[in-house]
Enzyme design. Structure first.
Site, PDB file in Angstrom:
ATOM      1  N   GLY A 496       0.823  -1.200   0.000  1.00 50.47           N
ATOM      2  CA  GLY A 496       0.000   0.000   0.000  1.00 50.47           C
ATOM      3  C   GLY A 496       0.854   1.244   0.000  1.00 50.47           C
ATOM      4  O   GLY A 496       2.069   1.195  -0.238  1.00 50.47           O
ATOM      5  N   GLY A 499       3.806   1.085   2.362  1.00 54.56           N
ATOM      6  CA  GLY A 499       4.727  -0.037   2.227  1.00 54.56           C
ATOM      7  C   GLY A 499       4.006  -1.356   2.179  1.00 54.56           C
ATOM      8  O   GLY A 499       2.783  -1.415   2.070  1.00 54.56           O
ATOM      9  N   PRO A 500       4.772  -2.476   2.263  1.00 55.91           N
ATOM     10  CA  PRO A 500       4.179  -3.810   2.160  1.00 55.91           C
ATOM     11  C   PRO A 500       3.336  -4.159   3.381  1.00 55.91           C
ATOM     12  O   PRO A 500       3.541  -3.633   4.470  1.00 55.91           O
ATOM     13  CB  PRO A 500       5.405  -4.724   2.041  1.00 55.91           C
ATOM     14  N   ASP A 559      -9.047   8.662   4.039  1.00 54.04           N
ATOM     15  CA  ASP A 559      -8.398   8.005   2.898  1.00 54.04           C
ATOM     16  C   ASP A 559      -9.292   6.912   2.330  1.00 54.04           C
ATOM     17  O   ASP A 559      -8.841   5.812   2.021  1.00 54.04           O
ATOM     18  CB  ASP A 559      -7.044   7.429   3.317  1.00 54.04           C
TER      19      ASP A 559
END
Length: 751
Positions: A496, A499-500, A559
Site C-alpha cells: 500500500g 509499504g508492504p 483516505d
C-alpha cells in the site's frame, strides 16, 4: 387484494360519487355541512365530507386527500356509529360544539369545545387538521377543538402522537377493523408513559413491538432512522406538560403518512410518488424476526445475523436448556453466578443494543454517566444503566430494575448498556480491583513515558518541526524484523501507500482482496453484477454511517478509496486502513491540518486545498467510489476523446445532457434497473458537490439509496477537470507529491 388496495378502490368510488358536490371553506352555526357538500382546505390538499368504505352500505364523515387519484382517508369522525341511510349533517352549535346528525335529529357523533365561543367557525387546515375556532380570535392558533387531538389510524406531518399531561389526553392510533369497517380494531400505536417513555404497538392487550426509548437522536430500536436527512425531521418531547412524538416534512411539496394496517399487523410509512401516481411503501415495522416483542425472554438478546437468533447475554445461560435448544426461548435466561450486592458487583458494557423495555426504569436528566453508575451500585435492585441522551458526550441517567426484556443486537447504531454482574462473574474481588487498577496505572505511566522519550528523541534527530500530533504507533526495527520473518516475501500479502502488508501485521484476512481488484479489471469485473455492486455500495454507506454517527467517537477516515474497501468471502465490504483516520470528540464537526494526507482523485476540494476535513470529506470520497462502481472506471486517469474531464466531470456532463446511463459499465449487460442506476448516480453527484455544506451526511445517503423519495438537484462537483500537468506545474499545485498508482500521498512540509 390487500387492505390498502381495497381502501383505495373504495375511496375512488366515493370520490366519484362526490364529484358533483359543492365545496365550502368553513362551517358555522348558520351554514351546516349536509350530504352533498364538502369542506376543503385553502390549498385544496384535503377534503371533508361523507363517504362509504368498500362494499359497506354505511356512511361516515371523514377527511381524505383531495388532489390525488387514489382516494385515501386519513380521519373518520363517527367510527363507531355509522349512518345507514342517505341522511347526514354536520352542525356547529352556537355554543361551539360539533354534532353529526342522522335524520336531522339523532346525534351519532359529537365533539365539545374546550370553552364557550360567541362566533364558532369550523375550518379544514392545509395540514389536514379540522379545527374549531372562535371567529373573534382569527387565525391565532387558539383552537377550541381539533381533529389532530383525536386521530384515527393515520399520523400526518405535524400531528402529535402522545400525551397532554395537563388534560390527560392520549393521542393514539387505532387501526380500521377491515377495509369495509373503519371502527377501531385491536391494533394500537401509542406512547407508553413510564420513567423513560417509548412508542409501543399493541395487539389487543399484548405488547407487539416497541421502539425503544428516545436517546436524544432517535429511538434506540430504530438506529437506521437517522435524524439528519433530506426528507423528514423528528421531534420527541418529554416534560411535565407533554410527552409526544411528531414528524415533519422538510420538503413541503411531498405527501407522507404513517398508517396502521390490521390485516398484517404492521405500522407502515407511505410517501406519494407523483411519477407512478401511487403510494410507495417506505418503511414498516415489525419487519423482521427480532422485532417481535420479548422473543428471547428475560435477559435474552435477539441477533438476526445469528442462528439461532436468540442468544443469552454474556454472564447468563438458558433457564430451560432443553426448551432453548428446541427453539422455545420464552423462559429466557438466568445468571451464571448470582449477584452479591455486598461483595462488590460490577458492570459489563454491551454495545449497539436496542435498550430493554423501560416499564421498570428510573430517569434523572442531570446526572453524568459516572454518577449514574454510582447510583445503580447503591441500589441492589438496579440491574443496568446507561445515558439518557447520547448526543455529544452523553448526559442524563437511566437505570433498570428487575429482569431485562426485549433486548436486540444491532450491527451498528443502537446504544451502550451497562449490565450488573457479580464479582465472581467478572473474575475479581475488591482487592483484585485495587491491584488491577494500580497495575494498569503504573503500566500506562511507563508506556507513556517510553513513547514520549522515543518521540522527543526522534524529533531531535529530525531537527524539530511543526507541532503535529503523532498519528501512528512507532515500532523498533527488531520487532518488525521478527514479526515479518526478516521481511520474507512469503509473509507479504500486498503493498500500500505506506509499504508492504505482512500477515502478522493485519487483524483479519479478506480472501477477495479489495474492491479495486474487481471493478477496474476487465475480466474480474464480470464477476460482480449490478445487485452485488449495490450490495457493496450499501455496505460502504452503512459502514461510514457507523463511523460518523453511531460509534462512540466520531471517526473521519480521510483516505476512503476503492483499494481500502476489502471484501470477505461473501463479497461483504469492510472499510480498512485507518492509519490516517482522525477522531472527533464531543460536538467537534471539523478540523484543519497543515499536513494533507489522502489519495488524489478521492480527496474533497476543501481538504486538498486548505486542509479542512470533516465527515463531508468522507462523503465526497464515497461519491467518487459509487461512480467508480457504476462505471467500472477510475476517477483519476479517466480519459475521453471529447474532453479533458475526469470521471466526475464526465458523469456531470452526461447528467446535464440527460444521458447519465451512458456511464454504465458495459459488463453489466441488462442486469440492472434503470431507475435504480439513475438514483445511485444522482446520490453520488450529491455527495461530490464542491461545497461541503451542499453534500448530504451519510444518514441521509443511506435513506436516499433505500427509498424512492424525490432528491434535490445536484450542483457542480469539485475537481471535475483533469489536466495533464507539465513537470514545472506539479511543484506549484496544492498537492506537492502525486502518484499515478493511487497510493496515499502527502503534502510535504519543510523541516
Amino acid at each position: 387484494m390487500d387492505v390498502f388496495t381495497l381502501i383505495a378502490f373504495a375511496s375512488t368510488c366515493f370520490l366519484i360519487f362526490l364529484k358533483a358536490s359543492t365545496a365550502i371553506d368553513s362551517i358555522s352555526p348558520s351554514e351546516p355541512l349536509p350530504h352533498g357538500k364538502t369542506l376543503v382546505s385553502n390549498d385544496g390538499s384535503f377534503e371533508l365530507g361523507f363517504f362509504r368504505p368498500g362494499s359497506s352500505g354505511n356512511r361516515y364523515l371523514g377527511i381524505w386527500y383531495k388532489n390525488i387519484p387514489v382516494g385515501t382517508v386519513v380521519w373518520v369522525a363517527n367510527r363507531v356509529n355509522p349512518i345507514n341511510d342517505s341522511s347526514g349533517m354536520l352542525m356547529v352549535t352556537t355554543t361551539g360544539d360539533l354534532q353529526l346528525l342522522s335524520q336531522n335529529i339523532t346525534v351519532v357523533w359529537s365533539a365539545n369545545s374546550t370553552k364557550a365561543a360567541q362566533n364558532p367557525i369550523l375550518q379544514l387546515l392545509n395540514s389536514g387538521n379540522l379545527v374549531l375556532i372562535d371567529g373573534r380570535d382569527g387565525n391565532s392558533g387558539a383552537y377550541l377543538w381539533q381533529s389532530f387531538d383525536y386521530p384515527s389510524d393515520t399520523l400526518l406531518p405535524g400531528m402529535k402522537l402522545g400525551w397532554d399531561l395537563r388534560t390527560g389526553l392520549d393521542r393514539r392510533l387505532l387501526a380500521w377493523k377491515n377495509s369495509d369497517d373503519p371502527s377501531p380494531g385491536d391494533f394500537t400505536w401509542e406512547i407508553e408513559l413510564q420513567g423513560n417513555p417509548e412508542a409501543v404497538l399493541w395487539k389487543g392487550s399484548q405488547k407487539y413491538f416497541r421502539s425503544g426509548p428516545w436517546n436524544g437522536i432517535g429511538f434506540s430500536g430504530a438506529p437506521y432512522l437517522g435524524p439528519d436527512n433530506l426528507v423528514f425531521s423528528y421531534e420527541f418531547v418529554s416534560n411535565e406538560e407533554e410527552v409526544y412524538y411528531m414528524f415533519s416534512l422538510k420538503n413541503k411539496s411531498l405527501l407522507s403518512r404513517i398508517v396502521l394496517n390490521q390485516t398484517d399487523y404492521t405500522r407502515q410509512r407511505y410517501t406519494w410518488s407523483e411519477e407512478t401516481r401511487t403510494w410507495k411503501l417506505l418503511t414498516f415495522v415489525p419487519n423482521e424476526y427480532c422485532d417481535k416483542y420479548g422473543l428471547c425472554g428475560t435477559n435474552g438478546n435477539c441477533d438476526s445475523t445469528q442462528l439461532p437468533a436468540c442468544q443469552c447475554l454474556k454472564g447468563f445461560k438458558p433457564k430451560s436448556p432443553g426448551g432453548w435448544s428446541s427453539g422455545d426461548w420464552s423462559q429466557g435466561c438466568v445468571r451464571n453466578k448470582p449477584l452479591n450486592c455486598q461483595a462488590g458487583d460490577g458492570f459489563i458494557q454491551f454495545g449497539t443494543l436496542k435498550l430493554p423495555d423501560a416499564t421498570h426504569s428510573w430517569v434523572n436528566k442531570t446526572m453524568s454517566l459516572k454518577e449514574c453508575r454510582g447510583k445503580c451500585l447503591q441500589n441492589c435492585s438496579c440491574m443496568a444503566y446507561t445515558s439518557l441522551d447520547i448526543r455529544g458526550r452523553g448526559s442524563g441517567c437511566v437505570i433498570w430494575f428487575g429482569d431485562l426484556v426485549d433486548i436486540r443486537q444491532f450491527q451498528f447504531g443502537g446504544q451502550d448498556l451497562f449490565i450488573r454482574m457479580s464479582a465472581l462473574e467478572l473474575g475479581y474481588g475488591k482487592k483484585q480491583v485495587v491491584i488491577i487498577v494500580i497495575s494498569v496505572m503504573l503500566t500506562g505511566m511507563v508506556v507513556i513515558g517510553l513513547l514520549c522519550y522515543i518521540w522527543i528523541k526522534r524529533r531531535r534527530k529530525q531537527g524539530g518541526g511543526e507541532n503535529e500530533e503523532m498519528e501512528l504507533p512507532i515500532f523498533d526495527l527488531t520487532t518488525i524484523v521478527k514479526a515479518t520473518d526478516n521481511f520474507s516475501s512469503d509473509n507479504m500479502l500486498g503493498q500500500g501507500g505506506f509499504g508492504p502488508v505482512y500477515k502478522m501485521l493485519i487483524y483479519e484476512y479478506m480472501p477477495n482482496k479489495s474492491l479495486d481488484y474487481f471493478i477496474f479489471d476487465q475480466t474480474k469485473k464480470a464477476l460482480i453484477d449490478w445487485q452485488r455492486r449495490m450490495h457493496i455500495t450499501g455496505g460502504i454507506a452503512r459502514g461510514l454511517l457507523y463511523l460518523h454517527q453511531d460509534s462512540r467517537l466520531r471517526i473521519i477516515h480521510r483516505d476512503l478509496k476503492a483499494s481500502n474497501v476489502l471484501l470477505d468471502k461473501d463479497m461483504n465490504p469492510k472499510i480498512s486502513d485507518f492509519g490516517l483516520a482522525r477522531m472527533f470528540l464531543g460536538d467537534q464537526t471539523e478540523a484543519r491540518t497543515k499536513r494533507v494526507v489522502g489519495t488524489y482523485g478521492y480527496m474533497s476540494p476543501e481538504y486538498a486545498v486548505d486542509g479542512h476535513f470533516s465527515i463531508k470529506s468522507d462523503v465526497f470520497s464515497f461519491g467518487v467510489i459509487v461512480l467508480e462502481i457504476i462505471s467500472g472506471k477510475k476517477n483519476r486517469g479517466f480519459h475521453h476523446p471529447d474532453h479533458n474531464h475526469n470521471l466526475l466531470g464526465h458523469v456531470w456532463r452526461l447528467w446535464m445532457e440527460e444521458r447519465a446511463l451512458e456511464v454504465m459499465d458495459t459488463m453489466l449487460g441488462d442486469s440492472y434497473t434503470v431507475s435504480k442506476v439513475l438514483r445511485c448516480i444522482h446520490v453520488a453527484l450529491l455527495c461530490v458537490q464542491k461545497r461541503p455544506e451542499d453534500r448530504p451526511d451519510m444518514s441521509s445517503v443511506v435513506l436516499m439509496l433505500g427509498s424512492e423519495n424525490p432528491l434535490p438537484q445536484p450542483k457542480l462537483p469539485g475537481f471535475y477537470v483533469e489536466r495533464n500537468l507539465p513537470k514545472e506545474e506539479v511543484s506549484s499545485s496544492p498537492i506537492k507529491c502525486v502518484s499515478v498508482n493511487e497510493v496515499t500521498i502527502s503534502k510535504l512540509q519543510g523541516r
